[in-house]
Design a protein around this motif. Structure first.
Motif, PDB file in Angstrom:
ATOM      1  N   LYS A   3      -3.515   9.705  11.704  1.00 54.47           N
ATOM      2  CA  LYS A   3      -4.079  10.889  12.343  1.00 54.47           C
ATOM      3  C   LYS A   3      -5.056  11.590  11.405  1.00 54.47           C
ATOM      4  O   LYS A   3      -4.847  11.622  10.200  1.00 54.47           O
ATOM      5  N   ARG A  51      -5.815  16.489  16.855  1.00 53.37           N
ATOM      6  CA  ARG A  51      -4.629  17.261  17.265  1.00 53.37           C
ATOM      7  C   ARG A  51      -4.035  17.901  16.021  1.00 53.37           C
ATOM      8  O   ARG A  51      -3.546  17.185  15.153  1.00 53.37           O
ATOM      9  N   PRO A  52      -4.099  19.206  15.917  1.00 55.73           N
ATOM     10  CA  PRO A  52      -3.538  19.818  14.709  1.00 55.73           C
ATOM     11  C   PRO A  52      -2.039  19.564  14.603  1.00 55.73           C
ATOM     12  O   PRO A  52      -1.339  19.476  15.600  1.00 55.73           O
ATOM     13  N   GLN A  54       1.541  20.401  14.352  1.00 57.69           N
ATOM     14  CA  GLN A  54       2.364  21.573  14.657  1.00 57.69           C
ATOM     15  C   GLN A  54       3.194  21.963  13.441  1.00 57.69           C
ATOM     16  O   GLN A  54       3.488  23.138  13.214  1.00 57.69           O
ATOM     17  N   LEU A  55       3.539  20.970  12.667  1.00 55.39           N
ATOM     18  CA  LEU A  55       4.375  21.197  11.493  1.00 55.39           C
ATOM     19  C   LEU A  55       3.652  22.094  10.492  1.00 55.39           C
ATOM     20  O   LEU A  55       4.184  23.109  10.031  1.00 55.39           O
ATOM     21  N   ALA A  56       2.450  21.692  10.152  1.00 48.92           N
ATOM     22  CA  ALA A  56       1.670  22.462   9.182  1.00 48.92           C
ATOM     23  C   ALA A  56       1.416  23.861   9.727  1.00 48.92           C
ATOM     24  O   ALA A  56       1.513  24.858   9.009  1.00 48.92           O
ATOM     25  N   SER A  58       3.244  25.485  11.792  1.00 50.06           N
ATOM     26  CA  SER A  58       4.489  26.251  11.727  1.00 50.06           C
ATOM     27  C   SER A  58       4.741  26.750  10.310  1.00 50.06           C
ATOM     28  O   SER A  58       5.155  27.884  10.106  1.00 50.06           O
ATOM     29  N   LEU A  59       4.490  25.894   9.352  1.00 48.32           N
ATOM     30  CA  LEU A  59       4.773  26.285   7.974  1.00 48.32           C
ATOM     31  C   LEU A  59       3.926  27.495   7.577  1.00 48.32           C
ATOM     32  O   LEU A  59       4.408  28.408   6.931  1.00 48.32           O
ATOM     33  N   THR A  64       7.611  28.249  14.975  1.00 48.47           N
ATOM     34  CA  THR A  64       7.795  26.836  15.281  1.00 48.47           C
ATOM     35  C   THR A  64       7.596  26.515  16.753  1.00 48.47           C
ATOM     36  O   THR A  64       7.574  25.369  17.147  1.00 48.47           O
ATOM     37  N   GLN A  65       7.492  27.542  17.566  1.00 50.70           N
ATOM     38  CA  GLN A  65       7.367  27.329  19.012  1.00 50.70           C
ATOM     39  C   GLN A  65       8.564  26.556  19.549  1.00 50.70           C
ATOM     40  O   GLN A  65       8.432  25.765  20.471  1.00 50.70           O
ATOM     41  N   GLY A  94       4.235  26.746  26.073  1.00 51.23           N
ATOM     42  CA  GLY A  94       4.071  26.010  24.820  1.00 51.23           C
ATOM     43  C   GLY A  94       5.307  25.955  23.945  1.00 51.23           C
ATOM     44  O   GLY A  94       5.218  25.586  22.778  1.00 51.23           O
TER      45      GLY A  94
END
Lengths: 336, 336
Positions: A3, A51-52, A54-56, A58-59, A64-65, A94
């Motif tokens: 990715k 696609r960004p 989500q983990l990064a 969230s950090l 964290t959605q 989301g």
DNA sequence: ATAGTTAATAAAACCGGTTTTGCAAGTCAA
DNA sequence: TTGACTTGCAAAACCGGTTTTATTAACTAT
């Protein structure tokens, strides 16, 4: 085939990654980035299918959605339906839902909360077992949104979405009395949970108002169905004058129906039946079983909206809402 | 009251955070860190109640310790029970499960897979709708563990845990025939999914072996229960000679039982009944309903073990396993 | 005595984002 | 014409971990 990251984009376009971040988050204008560069980045990202992570995200944002759905048992008819409706609602906003089952064990619940905290879920929807007031309070103290449902903790004020259990059983008993029943029993669980106590109260209130004698059988949560059937059979034998039974949960009702069948009693001529919490199959029985239905979709909606409000609106964290939903008495052939 | 991080620990103890990380991950020895310092750090972390952020851990390791469970509908009796058992297994191994319902819609499934990819879940357990071969292949190409269950994609080889559907219906029909039924109908869904086709095949095989005439009614997945009941009533009227019905799902069976009741037919004297996929309530009916039971806990166990193996063992990603579980024919009063 | 090891730990790079700060060039007002 | 302000973007810090590389002092071998 790995990715590509925001760094890759920045490098390939010879642009600072902060700039890329701003553009991709729609802050281009606010950050006074030229329309030209903005377009270039957007088009590149689009065409590259960026696609960004989500983990990064969230950090760095701390969000964290993800929502924790903690229920007694996910396979339970009621809870799995709540889960279904919640998922649909969460999806639109989301959010993703992680479920877990407490089995009504406070220790397990505590452990689960601890795990979810390290995972930093954004909010909690919980059917609490008893004695986890401390952990719930900790969550609230750390400004984590929590909404309880189905039952609440009397000593810990929290947001709560629940049924008007009292009115549910009260109305059901009133109906049975109006239809001519004289000797109405309640089959419930030996549980200190609020929803059970409320159901008991509603029953008692109606019984007393009509100066009838209360008759209550308390089963055990952990019991297998066979044990409950046995218990109910014996109960009916010991109280042959009972002409109506109100079951405080749908599982108790199922065991009860089996017991009634085993005794060769006829529903509703010998004995009328109403179950708390409707079940898909009640309509299939012959005669179909009347029930005090919990509007599941409505409950899920209120749960999610209450939580979402707290997630998106800091102010909302300070107010405590109790949302009480009215049950629907669904009359079918099992009552006269 | 904010959580303390590995940086805080390092700073407070005047130690490099890498050192702290090694110690906390049990690599102290390997990294030749003095027993003394090791003890100091461990004790400090312990007493401070340090919990590493799963988020940060995930970002650096690439592992989220989350599994996506994608089913047709989480509120379905079968799927919610699978979810329940999977949760218990996952819990023991430190994994969490995020569920989602596809509603059998390939577009929704595709979208969901995309979302879960950006969330970097470690593995997937999926009941695939048709036409998502491409997305499943993409997952596999990127070395993401995927295990399908309940039904599979004929054109896409993957790991799979499923029931021997063919044998399930075949044996059920054989039993009905042995018990004297002559005109055995199958009520199934108009679906191209493998499990449905297999159930049909098993029925046909047994019917043909005994030189009986097949009789199949196909309902629609999207139909409300009432519609299915109507359909079944008409079917039974049109085929008054039917003396046994095999239902290909438990929901079809429930509708069918209602239809049979409405027609005033007696089970099993007028008509014998067997349902595919057992249901808690089948035992409650009078007479209780026979069923082809899917060993749910066993299925969950095989699913999880298969996935776990791929998660922990890179080599295992290359092999493709098909695990076929034998159903159990549970005979109750609805068959002679 | 000097180079080469080894022990014990520090420092830095990285994961992939968000957000704050910095900076050069151009514009404006005094 | 010079200091202050804007524009447009780059650079750096941060989130909280893991992992690779660097450093230093003591020890060993030649």
């Amino acid at each position: 085939m790995k990715k590509l990251s925001i760094n890759d984009i920045a490098r390939q376009l010879n642009v600072a990654k902060s700039t890329v971040s701003f553009i991709l988050n729609g802050k281009a204008e606010e950050k006074r980035i030229s329309r030209e560069l903005s377009k270039k980045v957007l088009e590149f990202a689009e065409q590259a299918g960026y696609r960004p992570s989500q983990l990064a995200k969230s950090l760095s944002t701390g969000k964290t959605q993800m929502i924790c759905l903690m229920v007694e048992k996910i396979s339970d008819h009621f809870f799995s339906h709540i889960a279904y409706h919640l998922e649909a609602l969460a999806y639109k906003s989301g959010y993703k839902i992680i479920y877990c089952s407490t089995e009504n064990d406070p220790d397990k619940a505590r452990e689960l909360i601890s795990v979810f905290r390290t995972r930093q879920v954004d909010g909690y929807i919980i059917t609490p077992p008893v004695n986890i007031d401390a952990e719930i309070r900790d969550l609230l103290n750390d400004n984590l949104p929590v909404v309880l449902f189905d039952r609440y903790l009397p000593d810990t004020p929290t947001d709560y979405v629940g049924l008007d259990n009292y009115n549910g059983t009260r109305e059901a008993v009133e109906h049975l009395i109006a239809a001519g029943s004289k000797r109405i029993a309640l089959v419930t669980l030996n549980s200190g949970q609020t929803q059970m106590l409320e159901r008991l109260s509603g029953y008692m209130a109606a019984i007393k108002r009509h100066k009838l004698k209360p008759l209550v059988l308390k089963g055990h949560f952990e019991d297998e169905m066979e044990a409950t059937v046995k218990l109910t059979v014996q109960f009916l034998k010991d109280n042959a004058d009972v002409d109506a039974i109100l079951f405080a949960t749908n599982y108790l009702a199922l065991s009860g129906i089996k017991a009634i069948n085993e005794l060769g009693l006829n529903i509703p001529t010998d004995i009328a039946v109403i179950a708390f919490d409707d079940h898909d199959v009640f309509n299939i029985f012959n005669p179909p079983i009347s029930a005090i239905a919990q509007p599941r979709e409505e409950i899920a909606k209120q749960l999610f909206n209450t939580l979402l409000d707290k997630l998106e609106n800091k102010e909302s964290l300070k107010v405590v809402r109790k949302i009480i939903i009215q049950p629907k008495l669904v009359l079918r052939g099992s009552t006269r």
